[in-house]
Design an enzyme around this catalytic site. Structure first.
Site, mmCIF file in Angstrom:
data_model
loop_
_atom_site.group_PDB
_atom_site.id
_atom_site.type_symbol
_atom_site.label_atom_id
_atom_site.label_comp_id
_atom_site.label_asym_id
_atom_site.label_seq_id
_atom_site.Cartn_x
_atom_site.Cartn_y
_atom_site.Cartn_z
ATOM 1 C CD GLN A 69 -2.716 1.326 2.452
ATOM 2 O OE1 GLN A 69 -2.950 0.329 3.108
ATOM 3 N NE2 GLN A 69 -3.233 2.509 2.748
ATOM 4 C CB CYS A 75 -6.196 0.235 4.182
ATOM 5 S SG CYS A 75 -7.491 1.041 5.149
ATOM 6 C CG HIS A 155 -4.770 -0.943 8.193
ATOM 7 N ND1 HIS A 155 -4.549 -0.245 7.021
ATOM 8 C CD2 HIS A 155 -4.019 -2.070 8.107
ATOM 9 C CE1 HIS A 155 -3.692 -0.930 6.268
ATOM 10 N NE2 HIS A 155 -3.376 -2.031 6.902
ATOM 11 C CG ASP A 170 -1.283 -4.615 7.047
ATOM 12 O OD1 ASP A 170 -1.356 -3.661 6.257
ATOM 13 O OD2 ASP A 170 -1.221 -4.473 8.279
#
Length: 218
Positions: A69, A75, A155, A170
Site C-alpha cells: 500500500q 487500505c 485499517h 496487510d
C-alpha cells in the site's frame, strides 16, 4: 457495491458481516468462506506489534497475490484486492468479469509480480482512482485516496487461504504473515482466531469489524 464496480460478480459470493468470533456467529455464515477481511483501529500497541512482526519473503513463483500500500486511505481497496485475488481459482474464474478493471489488473499484475511494482501500477491507474473516489464520495464515508502522510485511524487487512496456509495480507507490511495451516472449510474459524489476537492486544477496544466473502444464499 465498490467490489462489483471493480469487476467482481457478487451473484455467487458476497461479503457478509460476521458479528462475533464466537461459534454461534460463525455458524450463521454460509460455507465455504473464500476470504475474510478485518477492520481494526490503529493504536500504538498494534503498531508496535506490526513493527516487530516477521513476514515471509515472496518467491517469483508464489501463489500468494500481495501488493504494497503506497496510497493513503486506500487500505479498503488493498484489502479487497488481497481478498478477491486470492480466492480459489474456480471462484476467481467464475466471479471476475473478463472485461473488467479487476480482471485486467490481475492479468497485468500476476502473483509473481513484485509487490512494489503492483503498487506503482495501482498508483498510476486513473480508472481505480475514479472508482475509489466515487465509492467514498457519499455522506457515509467522506474520504479521498489521500497521501501516505494522512492520519489513518482504522485499517483493513485480509485473511486468506492459499495452498493450505492462512495468510494475513496487510499492504503496510513488507510481505504476508504466515499464520499456519488452514483449509477452505476451516478458514473462517482460523481467521477469527487471528482476529482474536488483535483483540487481545487491545482489550478495551470494541471497534473491530469482520467481513466474510461467503457463498450467496438465494
Amino acid at each position: 457495491q465498490y467490489v462489483q464496480k471493480m469487476g467482481f460478480d457478487t451473484s455467487l459470493y458476497e461479503f457478509v458481516d460476521v458479528y462475533s468470533t464466537e461459534s454461534w456467529a460463525l455458524e450463521m455464515i454460509p460455507q465455504p468462506v473464500a476470504a475474510v477481511i478485518m477492520l481494526y483501529p490503529l493504536k500504538p500497541v498494534q503498531e508496535q506489534h506490526r513493527e516487530n512482526e516477521n513476514v515471509i519473503p515472496l518467491a517469483d513463483d508464489t501463489k500468494v497475490w500481495f501488493i504494497k500500500q503506497r496510497i493513503g486511505n486506500a487500505c479498503g481497496t488493498i484489502g479487497l484486492l488481497h481478498s478477491v485475488l486470492n480466492v480459489p481459482e474456480g471462484i476467481r474464474g467464475a466471479s471476475l468479469d473478463p472485461s473488467s478493471w479487476l480482471a485486467n489488473f490481475y492479468d497485468a499484475n500476476p502473483s509473481g509480480t513484485s509487490p512494489i511494482v503492483k503498487a506503482e501500477n495501482l498508483e498510476g491507474d486513473t480508472t481505480i482512482e475514479n472508482l475509489h473516489d466515487a465509492a467514498t464520495s457519499d455522506s457515509s464515508n467522506q474520504t479521498s485516496r489521500g497521501s501516505l502522510e494522512d492520519r489513518v485511524l482504522t485499517h483493513f487487512v485480509a485473511l486468506t487461504h492459499v495452498d493450505g496456509k492462512l495468510y494475513e495480507l496487510d499492504g503496510r507490511k513488507d510481505g504476508p504473515v504466515d499464520h499456519g495451516p488452514t483449509s477452505q472449510v476451516t478458514l473462517l474459524a482460523d481467521a477469527c482466531k487471528v482476529v482474536e489476537t488483535f483483540m487481545k492486544r487491545d482489550p478495551e477496544e470494541m471497534r473491530f469489524t469482520i467481513l466474510a466473502l461467503a457463498p450467496k444464499v438465494t
